[in-house]
Design a protein around this motif. Sequence first.
Motif, PDB file in Angstrom:
ATOM      1  N   PRO A 184      -5.110  46.231  13.040  1.00  0.00           N
ATOM      2  CA  PRO A 184      -4.875  45.191  14.047  1.00  0.00           C
ATOM      3  C   PRO A 184      -4.075  43.999  13.545  1.00  0.00           C
ATOM      4  CG  PRO A 184      -7.186  45.216  13.347  1.00  0.00           C
ATOM      5  CD  PRO A 184      -6.556  46.444  12.799  1.00  0.00           C
ATOM      6  N   LEU A 185      -4.093  43.745  12.232  1.00  0.00           N
ATOM      7  CA  LEU A 185      -3.375  42.582  11.692  1.00  0.00           C
ATOM      8  C   LEU A 185      -2.237  43.001  10.768  1.00  0.00           C
ATOM      9  CD1 LEU A 185      -6.324  40.083  11.092  1.00  0.00           C
ATOM     10  CD2 LEU A 185      -4.690  40.140  12.967  1.00  0.00           C
ATOM     11  N   ALA A 186      -1.743  44.223  10.960  1.00  0.00           N
ATOM     12  CA  ALA A 186      -0.660  44.720  10.101  1.00  0.00           C
ATOM     13  C   ALA A 186       0.582  43.842  10.165  1.00  0.00           C
ATOM     14  CB  ALA A 186      -0.308  46.155  10.483  1.00  0.00           C
ATOM     15  N   GLU A 187       0.944  43.391  11.374  1.00  0.00           N
ATOM     16  CA  GLU A 187       2.158  42.589  11.517  1.00  0.00           C
ATOM     17  C   GLU A 187       2.060  41.257  10.792  1.00  0.00           C
ATOM     18  OE1 GLU A 187       3.346  42.118  15.537  1.00  0.00           O
ATOM     19  OE2 GLU A 187       3.659  44.266  15.899  1.00  0.00           O
ATOM     20  N   ALA A 188       0.818  40.753  10.630  1.00  0.00           N
ATOM     21  CA  ALA A 188       0.631  39.474   9.954  1.00  0.00           C
ATOM     22  C   ALA A 188       0.921  39.561   8.460  1.00  0.00           C
ATOM     23  CB  ALA A 188      -0.792  38.962  10.176  1.00  0.00           C
ATOM     24  N   CYS A 189       1.021  40.767   7.933  1.00  0.00           N
ATOM     25  CA  CYS A 189       1.288  40.942   6.496  1.00  0.00           C
ATOM     26  C   CYS A 189       2.688  40.485   6.101  1.00  0.00           C
ATOM     27  CB  CYS A 189       1.106  42.406   6.099  1.00  0.00           C
ATOM     28  SG  CYS A 189      -0.592  42.990   6.196  1.00  0.00           S
ATOM     29  N   GLY A 190       3.598  40.423   7.071  1.00  0.00           N
ATOM     30  CA  GLY A 190       4.964  40.020   6.770  1.00  0.00           C
ATOM     31  C   GLY A 190       5.743  41.145   6.120  1.00  0.00           C
ATOM     32  N   GLU A 191       6.761  40.775   5.355  1.00  0.00           N
ATOM     33  CA  GLU A 191       7.605  41.766   4.701  1.00  0.00           C
ATOM     34  C   GLU A 191       6.801  42.556   3.671  1.00  0.00           C
ATOM     35  OE1 GLU A 191      10.736  42.787   5.108  1.00  0.00           O
ATOM     36  OE2 GLU A 191      10.954  41.475   6.866  1.00  0.00           O
ATOM     37  N   VAL A 192       6.828  43.868   3.798  1.00  0.00           N
ATOM     38  CA  VAL A 192       6.076  44.714   2.878  1.00  0.00           C
ATOM     39  C   VAL A 192       6.538  44.523   1.443  1.00  0.00           C
ATOM     40  CG1 VAL A 192       5.684  47.126   2.210  1.00  0.00           C
ATOM     41  CG2 VAL A 192       5.393  46.432   4.583  1.00  0.00           C
ATOM     42  N   THR A 193       7.829  44.277   1.242  1.00  0.00           N
ATOM     43  CA  THR A 193       8.362  44.118  -0.112  1.00  0.00           C
ATOM     44  C   THR A 193       7.738  42.934  -0.842  1.00  0.00           C
ATOM     45  OG1 THR A 193      10.217  42.879   0.842  1.00  0.00           O
ATOM     46  CG2 THR A 193      10.577  45.211   0.372  1.00  0.00           C
ATOM     47  N   ASP A 194       7.193  41.977  -0.094  1.00  0.00           N
ATOM     48  CA  ASP A 194       6.561  40.804  -0.702  1.00  0.00           C
ATOM     49  C   ASP A 194       5.059  40.990  -0.901  1.00  0.00           C
ATOM     50  OD1 ASP A 194       9.003  39.461  -0.658  1.00  0.00           O
ATOM     51  OD2 ASP A 194       8.644  38.664   1.357  1.00  0.00           O
ATOM     52  N   ASN A 195       4.519  42.137  -0.507  1.00  0.00           N
ATOM     53  CA  ASN A 195       3.074  42.334  -0.534  1.00  0.00           C
ATOM     54  C   ASN A 195       2.550  42.377  -1.970  1.00  0.00           C
ATOM     55  OD1 ASN A 195       0.413  43.973  -0.314  1.00  0.00           O
ATOM     56  ND2 ASN A 195       0.949  43.465   1.813  1.00  0.00           N
ATOM     57  N   VAL A 246       0.169  44.041  -3.141  1.00  0.00           N
ATOM     58  CA  VAL A 246      -0.141  45.406  -3.582  1.00  0.00           C
ATOM     59  C   VAL A 246       1.006  45.950  -4.419  1.00  0.00           C
ATOM     60  CG1 VAL A 246      -0.421  47.797  -2.771  1.00  0.00           C
ATOM     61  CG2 VAL A 246      -1.741  45.948  -1.702  1.00  0.00           C
ATOM     62  N   LEU A 247       2.239  45.756  -3.940  1.00  0.00           N
ATOM     63  CA  LEU A 247       3.404  46.237  -4.676  1.00  0.00           C
ATOM     64  C   LEU A 247       3.650  45.403  -5.928  1.00  0.00           C
ATOM     65  CD1 LEU A 247       5.920  47.096  -1.797  1.00  0.00           C
ATOM     66  CD2 LEU A 247       4.366  48.616  -3.040  1.00  0.00           C
ATOM     67  N   LYS A 248       3.444  44.092  -5.830  1.00  0.00           N
ATOM     68  CA  LYS A 248       3.638  43.235  -7.007  1.00  0.00           C
ATOM     69  C   LYS A 248       2.714  43.662  -8.141  1.00  0.00           C
ATOM     70  CE  LYS A 248       3.379  38.435  -8.618  1.00  0.00           C
ATOM     71  NZ  LYS A 248       3.128  37.009  -8.258  1.00  0.00           N
ATOM     72  N   ALA A 249       1.426  43.862  -7.823  1.00  0.00           N
ATOM     73  CA  ALA A 249       0.461  44.270  -8.844  1.00  0.00           C
ATOM     74  C   ALA A 249       0.818  45.631  -9.423  1.00  0.00           C
ATOM     75  CB  ALA A 249      -0.942  44.297  -8.246  1.00  0.00           C
ATOM     76  N   SER A 250       1.238  46.546  -8.561  1.00  0.00           N
ATOM     77  CA  SER A 250       1.585  47.895  -9.019  1.00  0.00           C
ATOM     78  C   SER A 250       2.768  47.869  -9.972  1.00  0.00           C
ATOM     79  CB  SER A 250       1.906  48.784  -7.815  1.00  0.00           C
ATOM     80  OG  SER A 250       0.802  48.854  -6.930  1.00  0.00           O
ATOM     81  N   ARG A 251       3.783  47.079  -9.629  1.00  0.00           N
ATOM     82  CA  ARG A 251       4.978  47.004 -10.479  1.00  0.00           C
ATOM     83  C   ARG A 251       4.666  46.343 -11.819  1.00  0.00           C
ATOM     84  NH1 ARG A 251       7.933  45.437  -5.117  1.00  0.00           N
ATOM     85  NH2 ARG A 251       8.817  47.454  -4.495  1.00  0.00           N
ATOM     86  N   LEU A 252       3.848  45.294 -11.788  1.00  0.00           N
ATOM     87  CA  LEU A 252       3.475  44.627 -13.034  1.00  0.00           C
ATOM     88  C   LEU A 252       2.691  45.567 -13.939  1.00  0.00           C
ATOM     89  CD1 LEU A 252       2.455  41.083 -11.723  1.00  0.00           C
ATOM     90  CD2 LEU A 252       4.358  41.606 -13.262  1.00  0.00           C
ATOM     91  N   LEU A 253       1.817  46.377 -13.355  1.00  0.00           N
ATOM     92  CA  LEU A 253       1.046  47.323 -14.169  1.00  0.00           C
ATOM     93  C   LEU A 253       1.963  48.412 -14.713  1.00  0.00           C
ATOM     94  CD1 LEU A 253      -1.803  47.907 -15.199  1.00  0.00           C
ATOM     95  CD2 LEU A 253      -2.142  49.398 -13.206  1.00  0.00           C
ATOM     96  N   GLY A 254       2.929  48.829 -13.888  1.00  0.00           N
ATOM     97  CA  GLY A 254       3.880  49.839 -14.334  1.00  0.00           C
ATOM     98  C   GLY A 254       4.712  49.391 -15.527  1.00  0.00           C
ATOM     99  N   GLU A 255       4.946  48.068 -15.633  1.00  0.00           N
ATOM    100  CA  GLU A 255       5.690  47.526 -16.772  1.00  0.00           C
ATOM    101  C   GLU A 255       4.873  47.580 -18.061  1.00  0.00           C
ATOM    102  OE1 GLU A 255       6.713  43.587 -15.612  1.00  0.00           O
ATOM    103  OE2 GLU A 255       8.090  44.216 -14.017  1.00  0.00           O
ATOM    104  N   ARG A 256       3.560  47.726 -17.935  1.00  0.00           N
ATOM    105  CA  ARG A 256       2.670  47.670 -19.095  1.00  0.00           C
ATOM    106  C   ARG A 256       2.039  49.013 -19.452  1.00  0.00           C
ATOM    107  NH1 ARG A 256       3.442  43.215 -16.703  1.00  0.00           N
ATOM    108  NH2 ARG A 256       3.297  41.199 -17.782  1.00  0.00           N
ATOM    109  N   VAL A 257       2.035  49.934 -18.516  1.00  0.00           N
ATOM    110  CA  VAL A 257       1.439  51.257 -18.757  1.00  0.00           C
ATOM    111  C   VAL A 257       2.540  52.314 -18.662  1.00  0.00           C
ATOM    112  CG1 VAL A 257      -0.278  52.941 -17.992  1.00  0.00           C
ATOM    113  CG2 VAL A 257      -0.772  50.487 -17.809  1.00  0.00           C
ATOM    114  N   PRO A 258       2.992  52.851 -19.776  1.00  0.00           N
ATOM    115  CA  PRO A 258       4.058  53.861 -19.744  1.00  0.00           C
ATOM    116  C   PRO A 258       3.657  55.070 -18.894  1.00  0.00           C
ATOM    117  CG  PRO A 258       3.678  53.072 -21.985  1.00  0.00           C
ATOM    118  CD  PRO A 258       2.569  52.515 -21.157  1.00  0.00           C
ATOM    119  N   GLY A 259       4.564  55.506 -18.035  1.00  0.00           N
ATOM    120  CA  GLY A 259       4.303  56.682 -17.228  1.00  0.00           C
ATOM    121  C   GLY A 259       3.244  56.493 -16.167  1.00  0.00           C
ATOM    122  N   LEU A 260       3.031  55.244 -15.723  1.00  0.00           N
ATOM    123  CA  LEU A 260       1.991  54.984 -14.724  1.00  0.00           C
ATOM    124  C   LEU A 260       2.235  55.803 -13.459  1.00  0.00           C
ATOM    125  CD1 LEU A 260      -0.472  52.987 -14.049  1.00  0.00           C
ATOM    126  CD2 LEU A 260       1.230  51.736 -12.700  1.00  0.00           C
TER     127      LEU A 260
END
Length: 308
Positions: free
Chosen positions: A71-82, A84-98
Motif C-alpha cells: 500500500p505504501l510502495a509509491e512512498a518509497c521514491g526512487e528505487v535506486t536510492d533505497n 536495501v540496495l545501498k546496504a547490499s552494494r556496501l556489503l558486496g564491496e566487502r565480501v568477495p563473490g557476495l
Amino acid sequence: MTSGGTTDATAKSPASELVEDGRAKVNLTLRVVGRRVDGYHDLESVVAFADCADRLSLIPGAELQLATTGPLAEACGEVTDNLVLKASRLLGERVPGLKTGVFTLHKVLPVAAGIGGGSADAAAALRLLARANGLAIDDARLIEVARLTGADVPVCLASHACVMTGVGESLMPLDLPKLPCVLVNPRVAVATKDVFAALGLRSGELLVGVTDVLQAMVWPEAGASLEDWVEAFAASTNDLEAPAMRIRPVIGEVISALNATDGAWLARMSGSGATCFAIYENTVEAGRAAEKIRRDHPQWWVHAGTLS
C-alpha cells in the motif's frame, strides 16, 4: 526495477525465496546529549520494536534488483536510492563473490516517520544476505555496513529492545515486558535533518550538563512490571518532539488525540516524528483507543499492537 502494482505478501513463496520482516522501531525515550564537532549528534534512547513490519524477500541470484509492492510502495521514491540496495552494494564491496539477487519489498510502514522504516528494510536486507551467504549476524563486515548505511540500521539489525547511545553504534540490550501500544502517523513526512536543524545546536555544543552526561538514566531491571517501565519512560523525554512540532504542528494534535483515549498511560513522539505512540495497560484498551482514533481521524495511519 520497480513493480507496477501491489501483491499479496502472504502468498505462497517460491522454495528458494528467503523472507525477513523489517519491524517498526519506536524510540520510547530520546535524549540529545549534544552535537559533535563532526556535525553528528550524540543520543541516548530506549528503543523497542513493534509488531508491525515491512516484509522483504530475496530470491538469490547473480543480479541485484529491487521491486516494491504494498500500500505504501509509491512512498518509497526512487528505487535506486533505497537503503536495501545501498546496504547490499556496501556489503558486496566487502565480501568477495557476495550472492545477491532479486529483493521484493512489501511496504506497509510510513516513510520519513520516525519509526526507522527504511533502516529496518536495510537491516532486513543484511539479514537476508547473511543467510544467503552463510555469514554470521555478528560478522564484522555486516556490522560495519549497517553503520555506514544509516544511524538506525545497527539497532534494526538485531531488532531487540535496547538502550542506544552515541550516534546509534552503541547498543545495550534491555529485557522489556510486552508494551501494549497504539502507533499513529498523520501521514505527513518529517525529514530528520530538518528536525535536528530546528534543535539548533552548534558543533561541539552540549544540550545537557556534564553531570547529566555522567549520570545516565538507570532503567528497571529484568522482570520489572509494566508500570515500573512506564514510570521510568515518563521521567525521561524526547528532545526532538518540540522542534518537530514546530515544523509539523499536527504532531501536537496526534499526541492530544492519544492522550484523550481511555487508559493512555504515556503518549509521546517517536524518533524525529511524525509517528507518535501511547502505552496502555492491556491490548484491549489499546485496540479500543485505536478504533476511536480511526473514527475521529480516518486519514491517519493507525496501528494497535505491542512493543517489545
